[in-house]
Write an enzyme that holds these catalytic residues in place. Structure first.
Site, PDB file in Angstrom:
ATOM      1  N   GLU A   1       0.880  -1.167   0.000  1.00  0.00           N
ATOM      2  CA  GLU A   1       0.000   0.000   0.000  1.00  0.00           C
ATOM      3  C   GLU A   1       0.913   1.211   0.000  1.00  0.00           C
ATOM      4  OE1 GLU A   1      -1.869   2.878   0.344  1.00  0.00           O
ATOM      5  OE2 GLU A   1      -2.094   2.524   2.486  1.00  0.00           O
TER       6      GLU A   1
ATOM      7  N   CYS B   1      -2.003   8.757   3.080  1.00  0.00           N
ATOM      8  CA  CYS B   1      -1.805   8.310   1.690  1.00  0.00           C
ATOM      9  C   CYS B   1      -3.003   8.688   0.814  1.00  0.00           C
ATOM     10  CB  CYS B   1      -1.550   6.810   1.639  1.00  0.00           C
ATOM     11  SG  CYS B   1      -2.819   5.856   2.461  1.00  0.00           S
TER      12      CYS B   1
HETATM   13  P1  NDP Z   1       9.458   5.053   3.725  1.00  0.00           P
HETATM   14  O1  NDP Z   1       8.619   4.363   2.737  1.00  0.00           O
HETATM   15  O2  NDP Z   1      10.879   5.254   3.377  1.00  0.00           O
HETATM   16  O3  NDP Z   1       9.412   4.291   5.117  1.00  0.00           O
HETATM   17  C1  NDP Z   1       8.332   3.483   5.548  1.00  0.00           C
HETATM   18  C2  NDP Z   1       8.911   2.356   6.400  1.00  0.00           C
HETATM   19  O4  NDP Z   1       9.761   1.530   5.613  1.00  0.00           O
HETATM   20  C3  NDP Z   1       9.775   2.868   7.559  1.00  0.00           C
HETATM   21  O5  NDP Z   1       9.568   2.061   8.660  1.00  0.00           O
HETATM   22  C4  NDP Z   1      11.175   2.703   7.006  1.00  0.00           C
HETATM   23  O6  NDP Z   1      12.176   2.652   7.994  1.00  0.00           O
HETATM   24  C5  NDP Z   1      11.035   1.411   6.244  1.00  0.00           C
HETATM   25  N1  NDP Z   1      12.095   1.212   5.246  1.00  0.00           N
HETATM   26  C6  NDP Z   1      12.858   2.150   4.644  1.00  0.00           C
HETATM   27  N2  NDP Z   1      13.731   1.579   3.806  1.00  0.00           N
HETATM   28  C7  NDP Z   1      13.526   0.246   3.878  1.00  0.00           C
HETATM   29  C8  NDP Z   1      14.134  -0.875   3.239  1.00  0.00           C
HETATM   30  N3  NDP Z   1      15.135  -0.746   2.363  1.00  0.00           N
HETATM   31  N4  NDP Z   1      13.677  -2.097   3.532  1.00  0.00           N
HETATM   32  C9  NDP Z   1      12.664  -2.265   4.401  1.00  0.00           C
HETATM   33  N5  NDP Z   1      12.065  -1.236   5.064  1.00  0.00           N
HETATM   34  C10 NDP Z   1      12.484   0.011   4.793  1.00  0.00           C
HETATM   35  O7  NDP Z   1       8.771   6.402   4.098  1.00  0.00           O
HETATM   36  P2  NDP Z   1       9.384   7.604   4.906  1.00  0.00           P
HETATM   37  O8  NDP Z   1       9.078   7.418   6.327  1.00  0.00           O
HETATM   38  O9  NDP Z   1      10.822   7.835   4.586  1.00  0.00           O
HETATM   39  O10 NDP Z   1       8.545   8.798   4.279  1.00  0.00           O
HETATM   40  C11 NDP Z   1       8.900   9.342   3.024  1.00  0.00           C
HETATM   41  C12 NDP Z   1       7.689   9.640   2.220  1.00  0.00           C
HETATM   42  O11 NDP Z   1       6.969   8.432   1.994  1.00  0.00           O
HETATM   43  C13 NDP Z   1       6.650  10.552   2.856  1.00  0.00           C
HETATM   44  O12 NDP Z   1       6.948  11.890   2.718  1.00  0.00           O
HETATM   45  C14 NDP Z   1       5.411  10.145   2.098  1.00  0.00           C
HETATM   46  O13 NDP Z   1       5.362  10.792   0.863  1.00  0.00           O
HETATM   47  C15 NDP Z   1       5.592   8.680   1.876  1.00  0.00           C
HETATM   48  N6  NDP Z   1       4.868   7.846   2.830  1.00  0.00           N
HETATM   49  C16 NDP Z   1       3.694   7.314   2.445  1.00  0.00           C
HETATM   50  C17 NDP Z   1       2.958   6.570   3.324  1.00  0.00           C
HETATM   51  C18 NDP Z   1       1.633   6.018   2.951  1.00  0.00           C
HETATM   52  O14 NDP Z   1       0.817   5.742   3.843  1.00  0.00           O
HETATM   53  N7  NDP Z   1       1.384   5.795   1.681  1.00  0.00           N
HETATM   54  C19 NDP Z   1       3.402   6.321   4.697  1.00  0.00           C
HETATM   55  C20 NDP Z   1       4.693   6.889   4.994  1.00  0.00           C
HETATM   56  C21 NDP Z   1       5.390   7.612   4.077  1.00  0.00           C
HETATM   57  P3  NDP Z   1      13.193   3.906   8.191  1.00  0.00           P
HETATM   58  O15 NDP Z   1      12.334   5.035   8.659  1.00  0.00           O
HETATM   59  O16 NDP Z   1      14.169   3.418   9.192  1.00  0.00           O
HETATM   60  O17 NDP Z   1      13.826   4.209   6.870  1.00  0.00           O
END
Ligand code: NDP
Length: 480
Positions: free
Chosen positions: A242, A276
């Protein structure tokens, strides 16, 4: 961390500090997990699958309902920890997220009981063919920081109901509330190994659970870029992704403008835009642009920004610095391309941290501005005037993302014309992009970068199980 039914530190003993986005204060010290910790959790989950397999469907439903009861008893504590860790206002938002979390566990308990399968008519008269739904085994679950109770529940509750064991890696900036949730699971006597919590950096512990041969499937909510990276690392495993949205809200010339503006404001500003399904772009017919703009400015300037524990507060800080910086970049880019600020336009000053953002309304936003093309995830409502329905549709679909859209019109034929042509997984007619209920299918459209699979009620149960086909030969050999 919670591994195999026990609270443990990282094998490395490393820790990190969790801070409140609202006050900047240190609120907890958490283990910084390593790949080895993730591997321990995967092994514990594998053992957990055996304990889970002994539970009948009715027992699993009872277990999920028991989790809901425990969560209900700890509602206040969960909501306060959610506000402390995430930053969302306690009274107007955090309590509602806890309610939705309780409902999510009850929902899984209900739906798993009625997950009927089929007996398939076949050509061969000696055969009887039927299907059953089977657990997939060990799930890797990775969740973000915007709804740190609700989004994990979307996977953990149906995952458990379907007897998958799980290793869960929550976002590091909301892992304190994740610990609280797992304490409730423990109190509800979820079997050891069924749900394991590993805290630490996504690229380390998240990557390990995605790529390791000991996990059978992956469920992830987060950004499109990370989701796509995960899909490559998980190659071959079933995926439920998602990802991001860029929710176009279309306000046609015959719309009820009060209804449309209220919904667009809710779409843009709820959870400070960190959703989202947020209204990330507001396409508005030229003839009603000024009235919609005035109404949105009125909303934005009346939103009470402040301490998220204060009863009057309607918007707290953003959760973390990268999302605030992304909002800064998108605003600067929009302004450089000719957009005009009608309200807000920058971070808010005078608060204990610099994560507070002014609710912002822009107009005259160029179609190729970053704010139109990417997910901003901040409290910004960018207005884009259009002239014809065809133009509005083409602009709405001109995005690499396709999660949720909304269209406002009094004309049912026009509503259907858009609903059948908008390239998003969900189309809301005469309501905000944020309208959602637990059991309705939610997910991205094919061909865009908003994810694969569907969340919601029985749809998640379908996604998190394998369909097993059993072919029986029933001929009686004793009768020749
Ligand atoms: P990410 O997608 O980077 O992070 C979401 C989760 O994935 C975090 O727990 C993160 O950990 C983890 N993650 C990051 N890299 C990896 C990897 N290589 N393998 C497995 N897990 C990983 O989102 P961000 O928090 O960096 O947010 C950035 C942007 O993403 C936001 O500005 C927004 O646009 C979008 N976003 C969208 C969401 C939605 O509901 N659709 C939710 C959150 C973000 P860690 O923080 O340690 O990198």
């Amino acid at each position: 961390m919670y591994i195999g039914g026990r609270w443990v530190d990282s094998v490395s003993r490393a820790t990190y500090q969790a801070r409140s986005p609202a006050s900047g204060e240190m609120i907890a010290t958490l283990p910084e997990g390593t790949r080895e910790d993730a591997q321990r959790a995967i092994a514990a989950a594998r053992e957990g699958t055996e304990r889970l397999a002994r539970l009948s469907v009715w027992e699993r439903a009872k277990l999920c309902a028991r989790v809901a009861d425990v969560l209900e008893r700890h509602k206040d504590e969960l909501a306060r920890t959610l506000t402390l860790d995430q930053g969302k206002p306690l009274h107007s938002e955090a309590k509602a997220e806890v309610d939705a979390t309780v409902a999510g566990w009850r929902n899984a308990a209900d739906h798993v009981k009625w997950l009927e399968t089929s007996v398939i008519p076949v050509e061969d008269p000696h055969k009887r063919v039927l299907t059953i739904r089977q657990a997939r085994g060990v799930y890797a679950v990775i969740t973000p920081w915007n709804f740190p109770l609700n989004i994990p529940t979307e996977y953990l509750a149906p995952g458990l109901a379907a007897v998958n064991a799980m290793v869960w890696v929550p976002a590091p900036t909301t892992s304190v509330v994740a610990v609280k949730l797992v304490e409730c699971l423990e109190e509800a006597e979820v079997p050891a190994g069924a749900i394991n919590l590993v805290t630490g950096p996504g690229p380390v512990v998240g990557d390990e659970i995605v790529a390791h041969a000991g996990t059978d499937a992956v469920a992830f909510t987060g950004s499109s870029a990370t989701g796509e990276h995960i899909a490559r690392r998980a190659a071959g495993k079933p995926l439920l992704l998602e990802l991001g949205g860029n929710g176009p809200t279309l306000i046609l010339d015959d719309a009820n403008l009060e209804q449309a503006a209220n919904a667009a404001a809710f779409g843009a500003f709820f959870n400070a835009g960190q959703v989202c399904s947020a209204a990330e772009r507001i396409l508005v017919h030229r003839s009603v642009h000024d009235e919609v703009a005035n109404r949105l400015v009125d909303h934005a300037t009346h939103i009470q920004l402040g301490d998220p524990f204060d009863e009057r507060t309607q918007m707290g800080p953003l959760n973390n610095q990268p999302v605030a910086e992304k909002t800064d970049r998108h605003l600067a880019d929009a302004l450089a391309r000719g957009a005009k600020v009608l309200a807000g336009g920058s971070r808010a000053r005078g608060w204990p941290t610099d994560l507070y953002y002014q609710p912002t309304v822009l107009t005259g936003v160029a179609r190729d501005a970053m704010i139109n093309r990417e997910e901003t995830f901040g409290p910004v409502a960018p207005l884009i005037p259009f002239q014809t329905d065809e133009e509005a549709l083409a602009w709405a679909n001109d995005s690499t993302l396709g999660l949720v859209s909304a269209v406002f019109t009094r004309d049912l034929s026009r509503a259907f014309w858009f609903a059948e042509r908008l390239r998003t997984g969900i189309v809301n007619v005469n309501d905000s992009t944020n309208y959602w209920e637990l059991h309705i299918p939610f997910g991205g459209v094919a061909g865009k970068r908003s994810g694969v699979g569907r969340l919601g009620g029985r749809h998640t149960l379908y996604e998190m199980t394998d369909l097993r086909t059993i072919c029986l030969d029933v001929r009686r050999l004793d009768q020749g």
